[in-house]
Design a protein around this motif. Sequence first.
Motif, PDB file in Angstrom:
ATOM      1  N   PRO A  57      53.499  71.079   0.022  1.00  0.00           N
ATOM      2  CA  PRO A  57      53.298  70.167  -0.848  1.00  0.00           C
ATOM      3  C   PRO A  57      54.288  70.529  -2.158  1.00  0.00           C
ATOM      4  CG  PRO A  57      51.304  70.246  -0.089  1.00  0.00           C
ATOM      5  CD  PRO A  57      52.204  71.431   0.447  1.00  0.00           C
ATOM      6  N   PHE A  63      56.333  66.725  -5.996  1.00  0.00           N
ATOM      7  CA  PHE A  63      54.568  67.286  -6.399  1.00  0.00           C
ATOM      8  C   PHE A  63      54.562  68.539  -7.070  1.00  0.00           C
ATOM      9  CE2 PHE A  63      50.434  68.491  -4.934  1.00  0.00           C
ATOM     10  CZ  PHE A  63      49.663  67.181  -5.146  1.00  0.00           C
ATOM     11  N   CYS A  68      46.936  69.584  -2.017  1.00  0.00           N
ATOM     12  CA  CYS A  68      46.094  68.045  -2.654  1.00  0.00           C
ATOM     13  C   CYS A  68      44.791  68.450  -2.641  1.00  0.00           C
ATOM     14  CB  CYS A  68      46.506  66.908  -2.049  1.00  0.00           C
ATOM     15  SG  CYS A  68      48.473  66.438  -1.725  1.00  0.00           S
ATOM     16  N   ASP A 106      49.681  70.638   9.277  1.00  0.00           N
ATOM     17  CA  ASP A 106      49.034  69.780   8.018  1.00  0.00           C
ATOM     18  C   ASP A 106      47.590  69.515   8.420  1.00  0.00           C
ATOM     19  OD1 ASP A 106      48.747  67.771   6.142  1.00  0.00           O
ATOM     20  OD2 ASP A 106      50.328  66.382   6.887  1.00  0.00           O
ATOM     21  N   HIS A 169      51.450  60.879  10.724  1.00  0.00           N
ATOM     22  CA  HIS A 169      52.745  60.976  11.087  1.00  0.00           C
ATOM     23  C   HIS A 169      53.120  62.080  11.877  1.00  0.00           C
ATOM     24  CE1 HIS A 169      52.281  64.755   8.185  1.00  0.00           C
ATOM     25  NE2 HIS A 169      51.509  63.756   7.788  1.00  0.00           N
ATOM     26  N   HIS A 176      57.198  64.942   7.132  1.00  0.00           N
ATOM     27  CA  HIS A 176      56.843  63.709   7.801  1.00  0.00           C
ATOM     28  C   HIS A 176      58.039  63.267   8.670  1.00  0.00           C
ATOM     29  CE1 HIS A 176      54.377  63.856   4.346  1.00  0.00           C
ATOM     30  NE2 HIS A 176      53.521  63.417   4.826  1.00  0.00           N
ATOM     31  N   TRP A 219      51.262  59.730  -8.258  1.00  0.00           N
ATOM     32  CA  TRP A 219      50.618  60.590  -6.983  1.00  0.00           C
ATOM     33  C   TRP A 219      49.542  60.152  -6.778  1.00  0.00           C
ATOM     34  CZ3 TRP A 219      53.595  62.842  -3.398  1.00  0.00           C
ATOM     35  CH2 TRP A 219      54.835  63.243  -3.725  1.00  0.00           C
ATOM     36  N   GLU A 233      41.912  65.385   8.350  1.00  0.00           N
ATOM     37  CA  GLU A 233      43.231  65.271   9.043  1.00  0.00           C
ATOM     38  C   GLU A 233      43.165  66.432  10.027  1.00  0.00           C
ATOM     39  OE1 GLU A 233      46.602  66.255   6.290  1.00  0.00           O
ATOM     40  OE2 GLU A 233      48.041  65.168   8.020  1.00  0.00           O
TER      41      GLU A 233
HETATM   42  N1  MF3 Z   1      49.385  66.481   3.216  1.00  0.00           N
HETATM   43  C1  MF3 Z   1      49.539  65.037   3.066  1.00  0.00           C
HETATM   44  C2  MF3 Z   1      49.918  64.285   4.319  1.00  0.00           C
HETATM   45  O1  MF3 Z   1      48.915  64.464   5.008  1.00  0.00           O
HETATM   46  C3  MF3 Z   1      51.034  64.808   2.133  1.00  0.00           C
HETATM   47  C4  MF3 Z   1      50.796  65.378   0.760  1.00  0.00           C
HETATM   48  S1  MF3 Z   1      52.471  64.972  -0.025  1.00  0.00           S
HETATM   49  C5  MF3 Z   1      51.974  65.735  -1.531  1.00  0.00           C
HETATM   50  O2  MF3 Z   1      50.573  63.699   4.809  1.00  0.00           O
HETATM   51  F1  MF3 Z   1      53.395  65.766  -1.845  1.00  0.00           F
HETATM   52  F2  MF3 Z   1      51.254  65.102  -2.144  1.00  0.00           F
HETATM   53  F3  MF3 Z   1      51.713  66.929  -1.106  1.00  0.00           F
END
Ligand code: MF3
Length: 256
Positions: A57, A63, A68, A106, A169, A176, A219, A233
Amino acid sequence: MIHIKSSREIGLMRETSRLAASTLEMIESHIKPGVSTEDLNKICHDYILKNGAYPSPLNYNGFPKSICTSPNEVICHGIPSEKVILKDGDILNIDVTTYLNKFHGDTNKTYFVGNVAPEIKNLVEITYRCMREAINTVKPGGRIGDIGAIIQEVAHGHGFSVVEEYCGHGIGREFHEEPQVVHVGKRGTGPEMKPGMTFTIEPMINLGSRHCQLLSDDWTVITKDKKWSAQFEHTILVTEDGHDILTLRSDEDATF
Ligand code: MF3
Ligand code: CO
Ligand code: CO
């Protein structure tokens, strides 16, 4: 185009995914009242670097942080901050993506902070069930639409709603990739699952309405009605006879 990973690439995906999972295992004991989400960001950042990887990220489309952190009414993409201090009764989603061996892994988990109200605990438990039942549909010949169909059934069956604007994704050399894995849908629709595909399943389930609002930081995504939201996830591999959860943690069962 959906990438089919070779056995060598799958080995590299396993390593990065294992590190993402172990980051979530490592951070668990630090999640308690009084801790800031920036404290957690720093600990994860250092751990990921110490393990020879990079936090995907950080600087991704601008970002500013390494993970996150999405508490309570934050649906996803919350930015860690010294000003966000955890308190008893909160829930907090931590989403970790690692870049190791030129591959991304992820995964995210919604944690309880101290004593959480029963209604909220139920939301989190049903969200986990949505993800696990969706993972159970993954096998060669299955269709991507099978994933959204089961998530929608389980969530709606409990009176919860499913966020539609953000999805799972494909994942690999890119954070992604294709396919898009929508968390609502119809069985038997969408791309066919084939051995060697790797993608995430990451349902966001709301206590109230499904609608979102993007904050002015560009964001943080919160629920429009400010009711709470949960998410889980995993990064999944389609195998010859089913699937493998590449980001499985030690606090989880291999089968559900
Ligand atoms: N990890 C997130 C996902 O599950 C995406 C975060 S994008 C960010 O796809 F830039 F916010 F980190
Ligand atoms: Co993801
Ligand atoms: Co993620």
